[in-house]
Write a protein that holds these residues in place. Structure first.
Motif, PDB file in Angstrom:
ATOM      1  N   GLY A 122      23.505  43.135  29.898  1.00 61.60           N
ATOM      2  CA  GLY A 122      23.014  41.933  29.520  1.00 61.60           C
ATOM      3  C   GLY A 122      23.173  41.440  28.253  1.00 61.60           C
ATOM      4  N   ASN A 123      23.728  42.242  27.297  1.00 57.34           N
ATOM      5  CA  ASN A 123      23.967  41.781  25.880  1.00 57.34           C
ATOM      6  C   ASN A 123      25.428  41.191  26.027  1.00 57.34           C
ATOM      7  OD1 ASN A 123      25.277  44.116  26.312  1.00 57.34           O
ATOM      8  ND2 ASN A 123      24.493  45.027  24.090  1.00 57.34           N
ATOM      9  N   MET A 136      23.287  44.965  35.328  1.00 60.69           N
ATOM     10  CA  MET A 136      23.475  43.961  34.231  1.00 60.69           C
ATOM     11  C   MET A 136      23.880  44.423  32.896  1.00 60.69           C
ATOM     12  SD  MET A 136      21.378  40.522  33.307  1.00 60.69           S
ATOM     13  CE  MET A 136      20.350  41.240  32.095  1.00 60.69           C
ATOM     14  N   TRP A 150       8.746  42.268  21.977  1.00 61.27           N
ATOM     15  CA  TRP A 150      10.085  42.439  22.314  1.00 61.27           C
ATOM     16  C   TRP A 150      10.614  41.630  23.200  1.00 61.27           C
ATOM     17  CZ3 TRP A 150      14.000  43.007  25.559  1.00 61.27           C
ATOM     18  CH2 TRP A 150      15.273  43.512  25.168  1.00 61.27           C
ATOM     19  N   ARG A 173      13.998  48.383  32.152  1.00 63.76           N
ATOM     20  CA  ARG A 173      13.404  47.577  31.327  1.00 63.76           C
ATOM     21  C   ARG A 173      14.384  46.380  30.629  1.00 63.76           C
ATOM     22  NH1 ARG A 173      12.556  50.732  25.355  1.00 63.76           N
ATOM     23  NH2 ARG A 173      15.053  51.143  25.018  1.00 63.76           N
ATOM     24  N   ALA A 174      15.682  46.734  30.858  1.00 61.68           N
ATOM     25  CA  ALA A 174      16.724  45.726  30.324  1.00 61.68           C
ATOM     26  C   ALA A 174      16.615  44.661  31.421  1.00 61.68           C
ATOM     27  CB  ALA A 174      17.790  46.463  30.268  1.00 61.68           C
ATOM     28  N   VAL A 181      26.422  39.540  28.741  1.00 61.47           N
ATOM     29  CA  VAL A 181      26.286  38.287  29.422  1.00 61.47           C
ATOM     30  C   VAL A 181      25.784  37.348  28.444  1.00 61.47           C
ATOM     31  CG1 VAL A 181      24.693  36.899  31.228  1.00 61.47           C
ATOM     32  CG2 VAL A 181      25.622  39.312  31.589  1.00 61.47           C
ATOM     33  N   PHE A 182      24.818  37.780  27.572  1.00 59.90           N
ATOM     34  CA  PHE A 182      24.358  36.843  26.490  1.00 59.90           C
ATOM     35  C   PHE A 182      25.696  36.404  25.777  1.00 59.90           C
ATOM     36  CE2 PHE A 182      22.714  35.846  22.459  1.00 59.90           C
ATOM     37  CZ  PHE A 182      21.556  34.939  22.945  1.00 59.90           C
ATOM     38  N   PRO A 230      22.391  30.488  31.899  1.00 58.76           N
ATOM     39  CA  PRO A 230      23.034  30.576  30.702  1.00 58.76           C
ATOM     40  C   PRO A 230      24.724  30.277  30.826  1.00 58.76           C
ATOM     41  CG  PRO A 230      21.851  32.752  31.248  1.00 58.76           C
ATOM     42  CD  PRO A 230      21.716  31.426  32.411  1.00 58.76           C
ATOM     43  N   VAL A 236      12.319  42.713  33.243  1.00 58.32           N
ATOM     44  CA  VAL A 236      11.359  41.638  32.536  1.00 58.32           C
ATOM     45  C   VAL A 236      11.924  40.316  32.500  1.00 58.32           C
ATOM     46  CG1 VAL A 236      10.385  43.639  30.766  1.00 58.32           C
ATOM     47  CG2 VAL A 236      12.480  42.089  30.143  1.00 58.32           C
ATOM     48  N   LEU A 237      13.137  40.096  32.770  1.00 56.26           N
ATOM     49  CA  LEU A 237      13.826  38.906  32.722  1.00 56.26           C
ATOM     50  C   LEU A 237      13.834  37.921  33.666  1.00 56.26           C
ATOM     51  CD1 LEU A 237      17.433  40.139  30.994  1.00 56.26           C
ATOM     52  CD2 LEU A 237      15.473  39.063  29.931  1.00 56.26           C
ATOM     53  N   CYS A 257      23.366  33.186  39.478  1.00 51.37           N
ATOM     54  CA  CYS A 257      22.670  32.094  38.807  1.00 51.37           C
ATOM     55  C   CYS A 257      23.024  30.756  38.698  1.00 51.37           C
ATOM     56  CB  CYS A 257      22.532  32.717  37.259  1.00 51.37           C
ATOM     57  SG  CYS A 257      21.784  34.305  36.876  1.00 51.37           S
ATOM     58  N   ASP A 274       8.513  51.448  28.519  1.00 49.28           N
ATOM     59  CA  ASP A 274       8.416  51.527  27.133  1.00 49.28           C
ATOM     60  C   ASP A 274       8.856  49.967  26.737  1.00 49.28           C
ATOM     61  OD1 ASP A 274       8.655  52.173  24.619  1.00 49.28           O
ATOM     62  OD2 ASP A 274      10.496  53.250  25.075  1.00 49.28           O
ATOM     63  N   THR A 275       8.087  49.173  26.693  1.00 44.40           N
ATOM     64  CA  THR A 275       8.344  47.940  26.135  1.00 44.40           C
ATOM     65  C   THR A 275       7.031  47.139  25.746  1.00 44.40           C
ATOM     66  OG1 THR A 275       9.566  45.780  26.605  1.00 44.40           O
ATOM     67  CG2 THR A 275       7.891  46.505  28.331  1.00 44.40           C
ATOM     68  N   ARG A 300      12.860  38.066  22.050  1.00 46.63           N
ATOM     69  CA  ARG A 300      14.309  37.960  22.457  1.00 46.63           C
ATOM     70  C   ARG A 300      14.637  36.781  23.620  1.00 46.63           C
ATOM     71  NH1 ARG A 300      13.596  42.688  20.292  1.00 46.63           N
ATOM     72  NH2 ARG A 300      15.237  43.730  19.118  1.00 46.63           N
ATOM     73  N   THR A 301      13.470  36.660  24.399  1.00 47.99           N
ATOM     74  CA  THR A 301      13.778  35.825  25.538  1.00 47.99           C
ATOM     75  C   THR A 301      12.932  34.557  25.634  1.00 47.99           C
ATOM     76  OG1 THR A 301      12.318  36.878  27.103  1.00 47.99           O
ATOM     77  CG2 THR A 301      14.283  37.909  26.703  1.00 47.99           C
TER      78      THR A 301
HETATM   79  C1  LIG Z   1      17.617  40.102  26.933  1.00 44.62           C
HETATM   80  C2  LIG Z   1      18.855  40.254  25.894  1.00 44.62           C
HETATM   81  C3  LIG Z   1      18.508  39.075  24.857  1.00 44.62           C
HETATM   82  C4  LIG Z   1      18.685  41.658  25.135  1.00 44.62           C
HETATM   83  O1  LIG Z   1      19.715  41.526  24.302  1.00 44.62           O
HETATM   84  P1  LIG Z   1      19.711  42.624  23.305  1.00 44.62           P
HETATM   85  O2  LIG Z   1      18.901  42.665  22.061  1.00 44.62           O
HETATM   86  O3  LIG Z   1      21.155  42.420  22.830  1.00 44.62           O
HETATM   87  O4  LIG Z   1      19.470  43.980  23.789  1.00 44.62           O
HETATM   88  P2  LIG Z   1      20.423  45.070  24.337  1.00 44.62           P
HETATM   89  O5  LIG Z   1      20.393  44.998  25.797  1.00 44.62           O
HETATM   90  O6  LIG Z   1      21.817  45.353  23.750  1.00 44.62           O
HETATM   91  O7  LIG Z   1      19.275  46.416  23.924  1.00 44.62           O
HETATM   92  C5  LIG Z   1      19.063  46.704  22.847  1.00 44.62           C
HETATM   93  C6  LIG Z   1      18.068  47.883  22.861  1.00 44.62           C
HETATM   94  O8  LIG Z   1      16.866  47.304  23.442  1.00 44.62           O
HETATM   95  C7  LIG Z   1      16.450  48.102  24.286  1.00 44.62           C
HETATM   96  N1  LIG Z   1      15.689  47.188  25.477  1.00 44.62           N
HETATM   97  C8  LIG Z   1      16.424  46.512  26.419  1.00 44.62           C
HETATM   98  N2  LIG Z   1      15.211  46.104  27.172  1.00 44.62           N
HETATM   99  C9  LIG Z   1      14.225  46.352  26.547  1.00 44.62           C
HETATM  100  C10 LIG Z   1      12.731  45.961  26.811  1.00 44.62           C
HETATM  101  N3  LIG Z   1      12.573  45.165  28.005  1.00 44.62           N
HETATM  102  N4  LIG Z   1      11.859  46.500  25.948  1.00 44.62           N
HETATM  103  C11 LIG Z   1      12.175  47.141  24.847  1.00 44.62           C
HETATM  104  N5  LIG Z   1      13.373  47.588  24.546  1.00 44.62           N
HETATM  105  C12 LIG Z   1      14.303  47.157  25.419  1.00 44.62           C
HETATM  106  C13 LIG Z   1      17.695  48.711  24.990  1.00 44.62           C
HETATM  107  O9  LIG Z   1      17.552  49.855  25.537  1.00 44.62           O
HETATM  108  C14 LIG Z   1      18.465  48.931  23.799  1.00 44.62           C
HETATM  109  O10 LIG Z   1      17.921  49.894  23.068  1.00 44.62           O
HETATM  110  P3  LIG Z   1      19.167  51.250  22.399  1.00 44.62           P
HETATM  111  O11 LIG Z   1      19.519  50.250  20.930  1.00 44.62           O
HETATM  112  O12 LIG Z   1      17.925  52.429  21.914  1.00 44.62           O
HETATM  113  O13 LIG Z   1      19.895  51.740  23.265  1.00 44.62           O
HETATM  114  C15 LIG Z   1      19.886  39.938  26.510  1.00 44.62           C
HETATM  115  O14 LIG Z   1      20.362  41.128  27.168  1.00 44.62           O
HETATM  116  C16 LIG Z   1      20.204  38.748  27.340  1.00 44.62           C
HETATM  117  O15 LIG Z   1      19.705  37.590  26.999  1.00 44.62           O
HETATM  118  N6  LIG Z   1      20.828  38.765  28.378  1.00 44.62           N
HETATM  119  C17 LIG Z   1      21.012  37.849  29.284  1.00 44.62           C
HETATM  120  C18 LIG Z   1      20.897  38.234  30.425  1.00 44.62           C
HETATM  121  C19 LIG Z   1      20.920  36.971  31.388  1.00 44.62           C
HETATM  122  O16 LIG Z   1      20.710  35.922  31.087  1.00 44.62           O
HETATM  123  N7  LIG Z   1      21.097  37.287  32.729  1.00 44.62           N
HETATM  124  C20 LIG Z   1      20.965  36.413  33.668  1.00 44.62           C
HETATM  125  C21 LIG Z   1      22.532  35.664  33.797  1.00 44.62           C
HETATM  126  S1  LIG Z   1      22.591  34.435  35.037  1.00 44.62           S
END
Ligand SMILES: CC(C)(COP(=O)(O)OP(=O)(O)OC[C@H]1O[C@@H](n2cnc3c(N)ncnc32)[C@H](O)[C@@H]1OP(=O)(O)O)[C@@H](O)C(=O)NCCC(=O)NCCS
Length: 267
Positions: free
Chosen positions: A219-220, A217, A33, A152-153, A222-223, A256, A156-157, A113, A28-29, A37-38
């Motif tokens: 993710g948020n 992870m 999205w 999905r969190a 970490v961000f 990051p 995709v990253l 990382c 479900d993505t 975000r990325t």
């Molecule tokens: C990807 C990123 C920008 C998302 O941040 P965010 O917008 O704050 O997202 P969240 O993780 O808080 O999730 C927000 C919502 O999006 C949803 N979501 C997460 N991944 C999703 C995806 N791929 N598609 C759709 N929705 C998604 C979550 O389930 C959550 O839904 P909810 O509000 O109903 O619970 C963030 O996690 C990020 O960049 N993290 C860095 C991770 C990283 O760099 N890791 C490597 C480190 S070395």
């Protein structure tokens, strides 16, 4: 202290390209999205059977070629990775074998990382006192088999790939590494971790069924941490190097959490 510079660079990506539309079919993505975000549109993933040293060796060959340094001249090989080919030996030893870098000391550094930056810092220290003249530093991950394609969190990253640099003592006119800032905050270990497969939760059927071999992870969190510390780290590195921000030509946020600053003369 002797000057240390990057004499050559190389990289290697697997051929298989996974677009965002692939995840739209299984999760479900949406492409929207992910891109919003990325910025990620595609990522590379290995074919089953490939290992980290396949990518790391190719990246290294390219870096050595650019540097004009034969493998026999390497004194040390450091591979920064948390996804080595196998638990033992290190991927650095396999790269050493494949390159025929007979006299090099070879070992991995697992710093996830920022593993490449940590490896670069260690190589720099080895070389600064003049005991080593040529180092090969590789950063690489095969993360695609550590991610849960139902999560999905995370799925995709991440993607697979390797990059390498050859370090040496540059001439007066060539650029040098001025400063590297690395930091760790062990209190935050659980923000990204792979719980299973190590000594605490060894490999077992139960562990696999629970998916403990996958990256977990927050993710948020970490961000937020990464954004805050990236600027601090960059400022520290510049101060230590005696460089101001208006002298920086390129700012490349490779990972990051940790940041490398190099300064090269403008050409
Ligand atoms: C990807 C990123 C920008 C998302 O941040 P965010 O917008 O704050 O997202 P969240 O993780 O808080 O999730 C927000 C919502 O999006 C949803 N979501 C997460 N991944 C999703 C995806 N791929 N598609 C759709 N929705 C998604 C979550 O389930 C959550 O839904 P909810 O509000 O109903 O619970 C963030 O996690 C990020 O960049 N993290 C860095 C991770 C990283 O760099 N890791 C490597 C480190 S070395």
């Amino acid at each position: 202290m002797k000057k240390i510079g990057i004499l050559g660079t190389g990289s290697c990506l697997p051929e298989r390209i996974i677009p965002n539309s692939y995840f739209e079919k299984i999760l479900d993505t949406t492409d929207e999205w992910i891109v919003t975000r990325t910025g990620i549109q595609t990522r590379r993933m290995i074919q089953p059977g490939q290992g980290l040293s396949d990518l790391a060796t190719r990246a290294s060959e390219r870096a050595l070629e650019m540097a004009g340094i034969p493998p026999e001249k390497l004194d040390v090989i450091i591979v920064g990775t948390s996804t080595a080919d196998m638990l033992s030996p290190s991927s650095a030893c396999i790269v050493q074998h494949r390159l025929g870098a007979k006299r090099a000391v070879a070992f991995d550094i697992n710093a996830a990382c920022p593993g490449f930056i940590y490896s670069l810092a260690v190589a720099q220290k080895f070389m600064q006192d003049g005991s080593y003249d040529h180092a090969l530093v590789v950063g690489g991950e095969i993360i695609s088999n550590r991610i849960d394609f139902k999560d999905r969190a995370t799925c995709v990253l991440f993607g697979d790939g390797a990059g390498a640099v050859v370090l040496g003592h540059p001439s007066q006119e060539e650029g040098e590494i001025l400063n590297i800032d690395i930091e760790s905050d062990g209190d935050l270990w659980s923000l990204i971790h792979v719980p299973g497969g190590g000594s605490r939760i060894p490999l077992s059927q139960k562990m696999l069924e629970k998916g403990l071999h996958y990256v977990k992870m927050q993710g948020n969190e970490v961000f937020k941490y990464a954004v805050r510390t990236m600027a601090d780290s960059a400022i520290k590195a510049m101060k230590a190097a005696g460089v101001t921000s208006d002298e920086i030509d390129w700012f490349i946020p490779i990972r990051p959490i940790h940041v490398l600053w190099t300064w090269w003369p403008t050409v």
